[in-house]
Design an enzyme around this catalytic site. Structure first.
Site, PDB file in Angstrom:
ATOM      1  N   GLU A   1       3.987  -2.354   6.237  1.00 56.90           N
ATOM      2  CA  GLU A   1       3.078  -2.069   5.120  1.00 56.90           C
ATOM      3  C   GLU A   1       3.883  -1.514   3.955  1.00 56.90           C
ATOM      4  O   GLU A   1       4.732  -0.648   4.130  1.00 56.90           O
ATOM      5  CB  GLU A   1       2.035  -1.032   5.559  1.00 56.90           C
ATOM      6  CG  GLU A   1       1.013  -0.692   4.478  1.00 56.90           C
ATOM      7  CD  GLU A   1       0.046   0.404   4.930  1.00 56.90           C
ATOM      8  OE1 GLU A   1      -0.517   0.313   6.038  1.00 56.90           O
ATOM      9  OE2 GLU A   1      -0.138   1.358   4.140  1.00 56.90           O
TER      10      GLU A   1
ATOM     11  N   GLU B   1       0.630   4.961  11.070  1.00 59.85           N
ATOM     12  CA  GLU B   1       1.374   6.001  10.362  1.00 59.85           C
ATOM     13  C   GLU B   1       1.177   7.363  11.012  1.00 59.85           C
ATOM     14  O   GLU B   1       0.295   8.138  10.613  1.00 59.85           O
ATOM     15  CB  GLU B   1       0.930   6.074   8.890  1.00 59.85           C
ATOM     16  CG  GLU B   1       1.364   4.871   8.082  1.00 59.85           C
ATOM     17  CD  GLU B   1       1.134   5.023   6.583  1.00 59.85           C
ATOM     18  OE1 GLU B   1       0.455   6.005   6.163  1.00 59.85           O
ATOM     19  OE2 GLU B   1       1.608   4.166   5.832  1.00 59.85           O
TER      20      GLU B   1
HETATM   21  C1  IDC Z   1      -6.059   3.305   2.024  1.00 57.93           C
HETATM   22  C2  IDC Z   1      -6.881   2.265   1.317  1.00 57.93           C
HETATM   23  C3  IDC Z   1      -8.118   2.901   0.738  1.00 57.93           C
HETATM   24  C4  IDC Z   1      -8.855   3.633   1.841  1.00 57.93           C
HETATM   25  C5  IDC Z   1      -7.947   4.580   2.586  1.00 57.93           C
HETATM   26  C6  IDC Z   1      -8.694   5.144   3.774  1.00 57.93           C
HETATM   27  O1  IDC Z   1      -6.107   1.625   0.318  1.00 57.93           O
HETATM   28  O2  IDC Z   1      -8.960   1.928   0.154  1.00 57.93           O
HETATM   29  O3  IDC Z   1      -9.944   4.356   1.279  1.00 57.93           O
HETATM   30  O4  IDC Z   1      -6.804   3.913   3.037  1.00 57.93           O
HETATM   31  O5  IDC Z   1      -7.959   5.964   4.569  1.00 57.93           O
HETATM   32  C7  IDC Z   1      -1.357   4.106   3.819  1.00 57.93           C
HETATM   33  C8  IDC Z   1      -2.270   3.720   4.917  1.00 57.93           C
HETATM   34  C9  IDC Z   1      -3.435   2.921   4.395  1.00 57.93           C
HETATM   35  C10 IDC Z   1      -3.898   3.412   3.039  1.00 57.93           C
HETATM   36  C11 IDC Z   1      -2.766   3.176   2.050  1.00 57.93           C
HETATM   37  C12 IDC Z   1      -3.103   3.570   0.604  1.00 57.93           C
HETATM   38  O6  IDC Z   1      -1.621   3.049   5.973  1.00 57.93           O
HETATM   39  O7  IDC Z   1      -4.477   2.994   5.339  1.00 57.93           O
HETATM   40  O8  IDC Z   1      -4.980   2.632   2.642  1.00 57.93           O
HETATM   41  N1  IDC Z   1      -1.589   3.911   2.506  1.00 57.93           N
HETATM   42  O9  IDC Z   1      -3.391   4.922   0.510  1.00 57.93           O
HETATM   43  N2  IDC Z   1      -0.200   4.714   3.938  1.00 57.93           N
HETATM   44  C13 IDC Z   1       0.297   4.955   2.718  1.00 57.93           C
HETATM   45  C14 IDC Z   1      -0.576   4.458   1.790  1.00 57.93           C
END
Ligand code: IDC
Length: 465
Positions: free
Chosen positions: A387, A295
């Protein structure tokens, strides 16, 4: 389109006149109605084949003419069969031939054609039979793909990998070796640095055999205690999960999970090292797709494109035929979360073949304006939802069932592949497994969270390849 009674009467008169049947005064009007099942049976770059089944739901016909409208002006009938085909503008007509003019009440006629297309190849609309709208249309999902008669019929029970083999990008879709459009539906791991214990024989068996997942996305964070802290360990672990997916007939998306910092160029050298290694090691495998930047955020499309044009040649040098997926601006929102949209990519695409672009959404945060961007963009860009979450973009909050359903219906319709965040037992509502599942080792339906149950119900339906 609503037709006036006068127009219907005129249409009937025309048919009767053309077929030589005398219009007799009747006590009751003829029953009219029809159903059309339109199925795209094969697609390839610039072309497609469609089957059209007409069912007469009214009184017997002794001559018929089917009309429909292509929503994309680039679609043209090239060669048709079992009818006399013609096209004017976006409207195609199939008129009965001598031997199939008679269509008894309840009877069907099977027609078909090959067509050319310049874009997304959506399903036509406004089907009419002798001027009567075919409201009996079951509304097959656009670009529904059934086994084409020209290739081998898939064997039930074959794995996604066995059925499709090496994938390639065909127009705006992903296609298997026989050029059939393939929509892959599966799950993303959570960060391997935290949830590695969730990916073992039992959990991956459940994913392949109970969820019927087509793919496993392997989320390898680069920062946050990820790859940068121990490149050999993360590289080996990714490779072992590629093997585990392959053994179970699933595709594997190798996700270079950049997130913070958002400029992928920060990790350019690491990306080159990592992808040179995994691409060389997995070159002979057919189940690998490379996702080069999860991302991008806080960075221009130009900078992302420049990164992609440096990393893709490294992959191609080792594994020339694999599909590569490129992240987009604004957390892979095609720019929407940064106030932009897909035109920045359409007007300035990455200079490489056999690539797709990433789109991510979180159903409770990203709704209609994101969906309309995807519908529009899908006509021009090959997209992969590597995702998505059923919840908010934090990965937590309440599940949004209505928005998730709207999203997945749209992706199914457009044949866009997807992976859900996450197949893990993280203590957050986006996780598919209840906390403690991975330590306990039972991955059955009792282990599913609300999100897991919803997503599994969508992923586990039969694939149409
Ligand atoms: C989130 C995980 C969370 C973690 C965090 C760390 O769910 O447990 O603490 O990352 O950076 C994304 C990202 C993905 C995120 C997810 C939810 O690709 O890494 O995971 N998210 O926030 N993009 C949008 C949402």
């Amino acid at each position: 389109m609503k037709r006036s009674t006068a127009a219907l009467a005129a249409a009937c008169a025309t048919i009767l006149a053309s077929t030589g049947v005398l219009l007799m005064p009747r006590a009751e009007a003829a029953v009219q109605g029809c159903r059309v099942d339109y199925t795209v049976t094969n697609q390839w770059q610039g072309g497609f084949q469609a089957g059209v089944k007409i069912t007469n739901l009214g009184d017997a016909l002794s001559g018929w003419s089917l009309r429909f409208t292509f929503p994309d002006s680039g679609q043209k009938v090239a060669q048709g069969w079992n009818a006399t085909w013609s096209q004017s503008g976006a409207t195609a007509t199939a008129a009965s031939t001598d031997w199939n003019r008679t269509l008894a009440s309840g009877a069907s006629a099977d027609l078909g054609f090959t067509g050319t297309t310049t874009g997304a190849n959506p399903v036509p609309t406004a089907f009419t039979l002798n001027g009567v709208t075919c409201t009996g249309t079951t509304g097959p999902a656009p670009t529904t793909t059934t086994p084409p008669t020209t290739t081998t019929t898939p064997t039930p029970g074959r794995t996604p990998l066995a059925a499709n083999g090496q994938l390639h990008v065909c127009g705006v879709h992903l296609c298997g070796e026989s050029n059939r459009v393939v929509q892959l539906r599966g799950m993303s791991t959570h960060g391997l640095q935290w949830f590695d214990g969730c990916y073992n024989d039992a959990s991956l068996n459940a994913l392949a055999n109970d969820w019927h997942a087509d793919l496993l996305r392997i989320a390898m964070y680069v920062q946050e205690q990820g790859y940068e802290t121990n490149p050999p360990w993360f590289t080996n672990r990714v490779n072992s999960l590629v093997d585990e997916a392959e053994e179970r007939g699933m595709y594997a998306v190798i996700d270079f999970h950049t997130l913070t910092p958002g400029d992928p160029n920060y990790n350019l050298d690491r990306a080159k090292t990592f992808f040179a290694s995994v691409a060389a090691r997995n070159a002979a495998k057919k189940n690998v797709i490379y996702e080069i930047a999860n991302e991008p955020n806080g960075v221009s499309w130009g900078a992302i494109k420049s990164y992609a044009e440096q990393v893709i040649p490294v992959i191609r040098a080792a594994d020339p035929d694999a599909v590569v997926i490129v992240g987009t601006r604004g957390w892979s929102s095609l720019g929407v979360s940064d106030g932009s949209n897909e035109t920045e990519v359409v007007n300035n695409p990455v200079n490489a073949a056999n690539i797709m672009y990433t789109f991510h959404f979180y159903a409770a945060s990203h709704k209609d304006n994101y969906r309309s961007t995807v519908s529009r963009a899908a006509a021009k860009l090959p997209l992969f939802v590597t995702e998505f979450g059923t919840v908010s973009a934090t990965g937590g909050g309440a599940l949004d069932q209505a928005s998730t359903t709207a999203w997945l219906d749209l992706l199914d319709q457009l044949k866009i592949g997807y992976a859900n965040w996450t197949y893990s037992d993280a203590n957050e509502s986006s996780a598919a497994l209840r906390p403690g599942t991975c330590a306990g080792g039972d991955y059955g339906s009792g282990a599913l969270t609300e999100s897991g149950a919803l997503v599994r119900s969508r992923i586990s339906t039969a694939d149409d390849f």
